[in-house]
Design an enzyme around this catalytic site. Structure first.
Site, PDB file in Angstrom:
ATOM      1  N   THR A  64       0.827  -1.222   0.000  1.00 38.89           N
ATOM      2  CA  THR A  64       0.000   0.000   0.000  1.00 38.89           C
ATOM      3  C   THR A  64       0.856   1.264   0.000  1.00 38.89           C
ATOM      4  O   THR A  64       1.998   1.248   0.503  1.00 38.89           O
ATOM      5  CB  THR A  64      -0.905   0.013   1.253  1.00 38.89           C
ATOM      6  OG1 THR A  64      -1.502   1.291   1.399  1.00 38.89           O
ATOM      7  CG2 THR A  64      -0.120  -0.280   2.530  1.00 38.89           C
ATOM      8  N   ASP A  65       0.281   2.335  -0.507  1.00 39.87           N
ATOM      9  CA  ASP A  65       0.990   3.628  -0.450  1.00 39.87           C
ATOM     10  C   ASP A  65       1.143   4.121   0.985  1.00 39.87           C
ATOM     11  O   ASP A  65       1.941   5.018   1.258  1.00 39.87           O
ATOM     12  CB  ASP A  65       0.276   4.684  -1.307  1.00 39.87           C
ATOM     13  CG  ASP A  65      -1.137   5.033  -0.852  1.00 39.87           C
ATOM     14  OD1 ASP A  65      -1.678   4.346   0.044  1.00 39.87           O
ATOM     15  OD2 ASP A  65      -1.713   5.994  -1.409  1.00 39.87           O
ATOM     16  N   GLU A  66       0.374   3.528   1.910  1.00 41.82           N
ATOM     17  CA  GLU A  66       0.439   3.994   3.295  1.00 41.82           C
ATOM     18  C   GLU A  66       1.782   3.674   3.957  1.00 41.82           C
ATOM     19  O   GLU A  66       2.094   4.233   5.004  1.00 41.82           O
ATOM     20  CB  GLU A  66      -0.726   3.419   4.107  1.00 41.82           C
ATOM     21  CG  GLU A  66      -2.061   3.893   3.595  1.00 41.82           C
ATOM     22  CD  GLU A  66      -3.195   3.709   4.572  1.00 41.82           C
ATOM     23  OE1 GLU A  66      -2.965   3.722   5.784  1.00 41.82           O
ATOM     24  OE2 GLU A  66      -4.332   3.561   4.098  1.00 41.82           O
TER      25      GLU A  66
ATOM     26  N   TYR B 217      -1.680  -0.593  11.005  1.00 44.27           N
ATOM     27  CA  TYR B 217      -1.902  -1.242   9.706  1.00 44.27           C
ATOM     28  C   TYR B 217      -0.715  -1.013   8.778  1.00 44.27           C
ATOM     29  O   TYR B 217      -0.124  -1.973   8.261  1.00 44.27           O
ATOM     30  CB  TYR B 217      -3.187  -0.709   9.052  1.00 44.27           C
ATOM     31  CG  TYR B 217      -3.271  -0.997   7.562  1.00 44.27           C
ATOM     32  CD1 TYR B 217      -3.521  -2.280   7.093  1.00 44.27           C
ATOM     33  CD2 TYR B 217      -3.079   0.018   6.619  1.00 44.27           C
ATOM     34  CE1 TYR B 217      -3.587  -2.549   5.716  1.00 44.27           C
ATOM     35  CE2 TYR B 217      -3.148  -0.232   5.255  1.00 44.27           C
ATOM     36  CZ  TYR B 217      -3.401  -1.518   4.808  1.00 44.27           C
ATOM     37  OH  TYR B 217      -3.450  -1.779   3.459  1.00 44.27           O
TER      38      TYR B 217
ATOM     39  N   LYS C 280       2.135  -3.576   7.131  1.00 36.96           N
ATOM     40  CA  LYS C 280       2.401  -3.727   5.687  1.00 36.96           C
ATOM     41  C   LYS C 280       3.884  -3.444   5.389  1.00 36.96           C
ATOM     42  O   LYS C 280       4.492  -4.107   4.553  1.00 36.96           O
ATOM     43  CB  LYS C 280       1.502  -2.790   4.868  1.00 36.96           C
ATOM     44  CG  LYS C 280       0.011  -3.067   4.990  1.00 36.96           C
ATOM     45  CD  LYS C 280      -0.421  -4.415   4.433  1.00 36.96           C
ATOM     46  CE  LYS C 280      -0.370  -4.474   2.929  1.00 36.96           C
ATOM     47  NZ  LYS C 280      -0.933  -5.762   2.419  1.00 36.96           N
TER      48      LYS C 280
HETATM   49  N1  LIG Z   1      -8.579  -1.382  -0.436  1.00 38.74           N
HETATM   50  C1  LIG Z   1      -7.619  -0.538  -0.784  1.00 38.74           C
HETATM   51  O1  LIG Z   1      -7.916   0.626  -1.121  1.00 38.74           O
HETATM   52  C2  LIG Z   1      -6.170  -0.979  -0.821  1.00 38.74           C
HETATM   53  C3  LIG Z   1      -5.205  -0.085  -1.307  1.00 38.74           C
HETATM   54  C4  LIG Z   1      -3.856  -0.483  -1.361  1.00 38.74           C
HETATM   55  C5  LIG Z   1      -3.510  -1.744  -0.933  1.00 38.74           C
HETATM   56  N2  LIG Z   1      -4.470  -2.591  -0.451  1.00 38.74           N
HETATM   57  C6  LIG Z   1      -4.042  -3.940  -0.067  1.00 38.74           C
HETATM   58  O2  LIG Z   1      -4.709  -4.819  -0.974  1.00 38.74           O
HETATM   59  C7  LIG Z   1      -4.960  -6.066  -0.337  1.00 38.74           C
HETATM   60  C8  LIG Z   1      -6.433  -6.391  -0.421  1.00 38.74           C
HETATM   61  O3  LIG Z   1      -7.163  -5.356   0.211  1.00 38.74           O
HETATM   62  P1  LIG Z   1      -8.758  -5.344   0.199  1.00 38.74           P
HETATM   63  O4  LIG Z   1      -9.185  -3.933   0.277  1.00 38.74           O
HETATM   64  O5  LIG Z   1      -9.255  -6.187  -0.888  1.00 38.74           O
HETATM   65  O6  LIG Z   1      -9.042  -6.017   1.602  1.00 38.74           O
HETATM   66  P2  LIG Z   1     -10.312  -6.839   2.088  1.00 38.74           P
HETATM   67  O7  LIG Z   1     -10.327  -6.643   3.559  1.00 38.74           O
HETATM   68  O8  LIG Z   1     -11.528  -6.515   1.282  1.00 38.74           O
HETATM   69  O9  LIG Z   1      -9.939  -8.360   1.743  1.00 38.74           O
HETATM   70  C9  LIG Z   1      -8.946  -9.049   2.436  1.00 38.74           C
HETATM   71  C10 LIG Z   1      -9.161 -10.530   2.170  1.00 38.74           C
HETATM   72  O10 LIG Z   1      -8.125 -11.246   2.864  1.00 38.74           O
HETATM   73  C11 LIG Z   1      -8.725 -12.335   3.553  1.00 38.74           C
HETATM   74  N3  LIG Z   1      -7.926 -12.655   4.721  1.00 38.74           N
HETATM   75  C12 LIG Z   1      -7.743 -11.900   5.839  1.00 38.74           C
HETATM   76  N4  LIG Z   1      -6.956 -12.549   6.711  1.00 38.74           N
HETATM   77  C13 LIG Z   1      -6.625 -13.731   6.132  1.00 38.74           C
HETATM   78  C14 LIG Z   1      -5.842 -14.832   6.550  1.00 38.74           C
HETATM   79  N5  LIG Z   1      -5.230 -14.845   7.733  1.00 38.74           N
HETATM   80  N6  LIG Z   1      -5.714 -15.881   5.703  1.00 38.74           N
HETATM   81  C15 LIG Z   1      -6.326 -15.882   4.498  1.00 38.74           C
HETATM   82  N7  LIG Z   1      -7.106 -14.872   4.063  1.00 38.74           N
HETATM   83  C16 LIG Z   1      -7.248 -13.810   4.872  1.00 38.74           C
HETATM   84  C17 LIG Z   1     -10.118 -11.859   3.920  1.00 38.74           C
HETATM   85  O11 LIG Z   1     -10.997 -12.928   4.193  1.00 38.74           O
HETATM   86  C18 LIG Z   1     -10.496 -11.054   2.697  1.00 38.74           C
HETATM   87  O12 LIG Z   1     -11.097 -11.860   1.717  1.00 38.74           O
HETATM   88  C19 LIG Z   1      -4.461  -5.910   1.100  1.00 38.74           C
HETATM   89  O13 LIG Z   1      -3.156  -6.456   1.148  1.00 38.74           O
HETATM   90  C20 LIG Z   1      -4.425  -4.422   1.319  1.00 38.74           C
HETATM   91  O14 LIG Z   1      -3.428  -4.096   2.268  1.00 38.74           O
HETATM   92  C21 LIG Z   1      -5.786  -2.238  -0.375  1.00 38.74           C
END
Ligand SMILES: NC(=O)c1ccc[n+]([C@@H]2O[C@H](COP(=O)([O-])OP(=O)(O)OC[C@H]3O[C@@H](n4cnc5c(N)ncnc54)[C@H](O)[C@@H]3O)[C@@H](O)[C@H]2O)c1
Length: 340
Positions: free
Chosen positions: A124-126, A148, A152
């Site tokens: 993430t950009d964070e 968080y 990451k």
């Molecule tokens: N949403 C955003 O805007 C954003 C931006 C940049 C990066 N990210 C990164 O992208 C990735 C996905 O984010 P998202 O928004 O889809 O999150 P989300 O919370 O919608 O989905 C996360 C998924 O991971 C699964 N999960 C959680 N813990 C787990 C474990 N221990 N074992 C197996 N599965 C597990 C959950 O069941 C869920 O399906 C993350 O790594 C997040 O840090 C998200």
């Protein structure tokens, strides 16, 4: 048969990646490895599962034996599983370190043991922390400011160790805020859409002037597909858009879609313990490979809001408190933030 594993594939971004890869790599076996936490929904991947296009393995990325079985024979592992909501990380930060750091380490070690050819790690950009002016490029020092983003960044440090020690074939992607359908309504866009749909006001942290960039989930998935083929091993790629908005502008746009005036529906509330003012990333590196965002939030927002209103039944459990007994419902109903 070539094989792709997507961890967290039943969540928001993971399911968009699964859709994209299913189309782009039609002869590959797709395996979704997901613990099915509160943020996952089987309906996110139902089409892929019922048509036999993808297989779902329900399990924890921290389970090394299972992880080895799942990634065995994989050409690509896309690691998207994470605890993803900043606000929750203030309350239960140990879970974030467990899933995001130890879980990433476990997946990496499983990939090493099983000889996986390429791992795309979603970060993430964070991890850069607050960027008041300009934009962070991939060489900018990491400066995470909440549990968080610290978890990451910790995951990235484990990857760095594996890159140097084992020459692991990892490509890391740092995305900015992603928007689209299927996002759990703790994040700003779905939360605000559902608040207004149920006749409630929009709780906005602080002054509402904090800024974030927004990229469509489809554009992010396209970046992942590109990096699977052309990303340089060991490299980090920022993946972001130029679409920058203050939180209050997001509230204004959503209120407008409902036909409300912002001042009639806004409810300012005290900010969380720490809230980065702005994130911004320079995505020149992936743009040089030919990727660029194809969508704009301003165009997509009405359709996205419509989807949440049409799928409100999915999220009733959030207010009813039925689906996840034992979770902190009050915490889950805190003001929405845009953060990932
Ligand atoms: N949403 C955003 O805007 C954003 C931006 C940049 C990066 N990210 C990164 O992208 C990735 C996905 O984010 P998202 O928004 O889809 O999150 P989300 O919370 O919608 O989905 C996360 C998924 O991971 C699964 N999960 C959680 N813990 C787990 C474990 N221990 N074992 C197996 N599965 C597990 C959950 O069941 C869920 O399906 C993350 O790594 C997040 O840090 C998200």
């Amino acid at each position: 048969m070539p094989k792709i594993v997507i961890t967290g594939g039943a969540g928001f971004i993971g399911s968009h990646i699964a859709d994209r890869l299913s189309e782009q790599f039609p002869v590959h076996d797709l395996v979704i490895f997901d613990k099915m936490t509160y943020a996952a929904d089987i309906r996110n991947i139902q089409g892929l599962i019922t048509t036999g296009r993808a297989e779902l393995v329900v399990g924890d990325v921290c389970d090394f034996d299972l992880a080895c079985q799942v990634v065995d024979g994989a050409d690509h592992v896309i690691h998207a599983a994470a605890e993803s909501h900043v606000d929750n990380s203030f309350g239960n930060s140990l879970l974030f370190t467990r899933t995001n750091v130890y879980g990433t380490h476990t997946i990496l070690e499983a990939c090493r043991r099983m000889g996986v050819k390429r791992i795309i790690h979603i970060s993430t950009d964070e991890v850069y922390g607050e960027v008041r002016d300009g934009a962070a490029d991939e060489g900018t020092a990491l400066n995470p400011t909440n549990p968080y983003s610290a978890s990451k960044a910790g995951a990235e440090m484990v990857i760095s160790g594996y890159l140097h020690s084992y020459r692991m074939p990892v490509v890391t992607v740092r995305g900015n805020n992603i928007y689209g359908i299927r996002q759990y309504p703790e994040k700003i866009i779905p939360r605000f859409a559902l608040q207004l749909d149920s006749g409630k006001k929009l709780p906005l942290y602080g002054s509402g002037r904090n800024r974030r960039h927004y990229l469509a989930a489809q554009d992010f998935a396209a970046a992942i597909a590109l990096l699977m083929q052309r990303g340089k091993i060991g490299e980090i790629y920022n993946v972001g858009s130029d679409d920058e908005f203050e939180n209050i502008q997001i509230a204004d746009m959503i209120a407008g879609i409902f036909g409300y005036r912002l001042e009639d529906v806004i409810d300012f509330v005290p900010d969380r313990p720490f809230n980065d003012w702005r994130y911004a990333i320079d995505s020149s590196r992936i743009r040089a490979l030919g990727w660029s965002p194809q969508r704009r939030l301003i165009d997509d927002l009405p359709g996205v809001v419509h989807w949440y209103r049409s799928n409100v039944f999915r999220f009733r459990r959030l207010t009813a408190g039925l689906a996840n007994p034992g979770t902190d419902i009050d915490a889950r109903l805190r003001p929405a933030t845009p953060d990932t």
